[in-house]
Enzyme design. Structure first.
Site, PDB file in Angstrom:
ATOM      1  N   ASP A 221      14.841 -33.480  12.532  1.00 30.94           N
ATOM      2  CA  ASP A 221      15.799 -32.556  11.943  1.00 30.94           C
ATOM      3  C   ASP A 221      16.160 -31.447  12.939  1.00 30.94           C
ATOM      4  O   ASP A 221      15.556 -30.384  12.918  1.00 30.94           O
ATOM      5  CB  ASP A 221      15.198 -31.967  10.667  1.00 30.94           C
ATOM      6  CG  ASP A 221      16.152 -31.125   9.863  1.00 30.94           C
ATOM      7  OD1 ASP A 221      17.361 -31.192  10.113  1.00 30.94           O
ATOM      8  OD2 ASP A 221      15.675 -30.391   8.974  1.00 30.94           O
ATOM      9  N   GLU A 255      22.613 -24.234  11.328  1.00 27.76           N
ATOM     10  CA  GLU A 255      22.714 -24.943  10.048  1.00 27.76           C
ATOM     11  C   GLU A 255      21.590 -24.528   9.122  1.00 27.76           C
ATOM     12  O   GLU A 255      21.780 -24.396   7.901  1.00 27.76           O
ATOM     13  CB  GLU A 255      22.672 -26.458  10.292  1.00 27.76           C
ATOM     14  CG  GLU A 255      22.851 -27.307   9.037  1.00 27.76           C
ATOM     15  CD  GLU A 255      21.548 -27.740   8.368  1.00 27.76           C
ATOM     16  OE1 GLU A 255      21.613 -28.423   7.337  1.00 27.76           O
ATOM     17  OE2 GLU A 255      20.465 -27.377   8.885  1.00 27.76           O
ATOM     18  N   ASP A 283      22.674 -35.970  10.365  1.00 32.10           N
ATOM     19  CA  ASP A 283      21.588 -35.000  10.247  1.00 32.10           C
ATOM     20  C   ASP A 283      20.355 -35.734   9.739  1.00 32.10           C
ATOM     21  O   ASP A 283      20.247 -36.020   8.552  1.00 32.10           O
ATOM     22  CB  ASP A 283      22.006 -33.883   9.294  1.00 32.10           C
ATOM     23  CG  ASP A 283      20.963 -32.776   9.183  1.00 32.10           C
ATOM     24  OD1 ASP A 283      19.880 -32.913   9.780  1.00 32.10           O
ATOM     25  OD2 ASP A 283      21.247 -31.782   8.490  1.00 32.10           O
ATOM     26  N   HIS A 364      11.004 -29.236   8.874  1.00 35.93           N
ATOM     27  CA  HIS A 364      10.791 -27.797   8.687  1.00 35.93           C
ATOM     28  C   HIS A 364       9.327 -27.410   8.843  1.00 35.93           C
ATOM     29  O   HIS A 364       8.861 -26.438   8.249  1.00 35.93           O
ATOM     30  CB  HIS A 364      11.320 -27.329   7.331  1.00 35.93           C
ATOM     31  CG  HIS A 364      12.799 -27.528   7.179  1.00 35.93           C
ATOM     32  ND1 HIS A 364      13.487 -27.188   6.040  1.00 35.93           N
ATOM     33  CD2 HIS A 364      13.741 -28.038   8.017  1.00 35.93           C
ATOM     34  CE1 HIS A 364      14.771 -27.469   6.192  1.00 35.93           C
ATOM     35  NE2 HIS A 364      14.942 -27.997   7.393  1.00 35.93           N
TER      36      HIS A 364
END
Length: 483
Positions: A221, A255, A283, A364
């Site tokens: 990501d 983003e 993405d 993340h």
């Protein structure tokens, strides 16, 4: 609600505190109304609902609330869209119905020769190498110096790649933003016949980690997406492909904090009436979490464009060494950069790495590294789709004896229904005829309206040339496919 007290100290502590403030100050955004109500219920001191309209809310919230949205709500992206101020947030949810914009697009599949060449030169190792290059920055969080450096380096990488193939029709620029110090990167391949119509692919260059943004490798990501669109472009250069329409390849900034980079670009293109036929977002492409290879996100995307991408896979990837399977899924509000284009009325699509919920669980975090997959095989499948889309969407569709009139005439076929629109033409088109690939006229009709539909149900499947004629016998011809 709580107010951030660090603001008064920014000047005294300089750049380090500025970086910290960007991660701790409250901000304005829009989000799904249901998510806003649940957030207000769970964290009443961290969010203020400024206004509600239909199924959206304008909010003023803390970064803690932003993290909570992503953790609680089933969404890939931030789950909200950043806005510069209160007025912009309220205006965004009250904009009403979004007017469709951009050049009309005929969804035909005709470029087998180019596509098959390009599929055969896609290099999985190149994708892996590029993912690892981007991971090596340690973090690409938008306000870190390494994020800006990643953008500068990507610009140089794309320029060197174009130069190595002698592409004088290629330019690369940095797009500087208002709401982030990180620039986006845009590569432009000028169209040879219709340079003022654009076909766009993109992915976001920044990364984030809820464990601390100094360690945010962002391998999947979205280093995977940037590597995907880079290798797709290189494959086009490798086979010497020259688009008829202009292609732009975009690496968006910021983003992860609310689609900041893509929104500013999409708004500028919209304000300048840039003729964008369609936009596809890449993405996360490298985690194989579902039985199907690609999941098309069906919310906040264009159904016609989604269907066209599926048709490309049916045509080019049904079986054999290039086989790719697909399904559909939902991703919810503020999912990724396609939403920025969709909000401006442009056709946008988002093919995702898995059914939503089956995607990479390490995103993340500091564990979002290439080692999770250990191969770029999955991303290679997205690269194939990217190549197919760029080649097919950037063709001219025109076989015309009147180029001036050709750009004002739209003809497309959906299954067995032909749609035409000559409203913008300066001449009066009164007749249409279809000729098959053997040169035999197989259909004709008189046009009594400037736009409408015609049934082609009696025609066998195949490729045809549709020719529209004026009473003065001027003509415009376009290639179509009847299924």
């Amino acid at each position: 609600m709580k107010k951030n007290k660090l603001f008064t100290l920014i000047l005294a502590f300089g750049f380090a505190l500025t970086v910290y403030a960007q991660e701790t100050e409250n901000f304005y955004a829009t989000m799904a109304l249901q998510d806003a109500l649940e957030l207000k219920n769970d964290l009443p001191d961290e969010v203020e609902i400024l206004e509600k309209y239909r199924n959206e809310a304008a909010v003023y919230m803390s970064p803690e609330a932003g993290h909570y949205v992503h953790d609680k709500v089933l969404v890939h992206g931030p789950g909200y869209i950043f806005k510069a101020n209160k007025e912009a947030a309220i205006a965004a949810i009250k904009r009403g119905n979004i007017e469709s914009r951009g050049a009309l697009m005929a969804y035909t599949i005709t470029e087998d020769a180019f596509v098959n060449q390009a599929l055969d030169v896609i290099n999985t190792q190149n994708i892996e190498d590029h993912i690892l290059e981007l991971e090596a920055y340690g973090t690409r969080y938008h306000n870190r110096a390494s994020a800006t450096q990643a953008a500068v380096d990507l610009k140089a990488k794309w320029e060197a790649m174009a130069a190595s193939y002698g592409r004088t029709d290629v330019s690369v620029r940095l797009f500087n933003h208002v709401n982030t110090q990180m620039p986006s990167v845009i590569m432009t391949i000028e169209g040879a016949e219709i340079p003022d119509e654009y076909v766009i692919v993109g992915g976001h260059l920044d990364s984030t980690s809820n464990q601390g943004n100094n360690d945010a490798p962002g391998g999947d990501d979205d280093a995977s997406g940037i590597a995907t669109i880079t290798e797709a472009t290189r494959a086009l250069f490798e086979i010497g492909f020259t688009p008829k329409r202009t292609i732009e390849v975009m690496a968006y900034a910021a983003e992860e904090i609310g689609l900041v980079g893509s929104e500013e670009i999409a708004q500028e293109y919209s304000s300048n009436n840039v003729n964008v036929t369609s936009v596809v977002q890449f993405d996360m492409t490298n985690y194989n979490g579902s039985a199907n290879d690609i999941s098309f996100i069906t919310d906040y995307t264009n159904s016609e464009l989604n269907g066209y991408l599926m048709q490309l896979l049916d045509h080019y990837n049904a079986a054999g060494s290039h086989q790719v399977t697909y399904a559909t899924s939902l991703c919810n509000y503020g999912c990724s950069d396609h939403a920025s284009w969709n909000n401006e009325g442009y056709k946008a699509s988002f093919p995702f790495e898995a059914n939503f919920g089956d995607h990479n669980p390490n995103i993340h975090t500091a564990s979002d590294t290439f080692a999770v997959s250990g191969t770029a095989t999955h991303a290679t499948k997205f690269t194939k789709l990217c190549v197919e889309y760029l080649i097919e969407a950037s063709k001219s569709y025109l076989l015309s004896v009147d180029d001036t009139q050709a750009s004002t005439v739209f003809v497309a076929v959906n299954t067995t229904t032909l749609t035409y629109d000559v409203t913008a033409a300066t001449k009066s088109f009164e007749h249409i005829a279809l000729v098959d690939m053997q040169g035999k006229q197989v259909f004709e009709a008189t046009l009594t309206e400037t736009k409408g539909t015609l049934s082609l149900q009696e025609l066998p499947s195949g490729v045809y040339v549709a020719t529209l004629r004026t009473d003065g016998k001027d003509s415009v011809s376009k290639k179509i496919i009847v299924e």
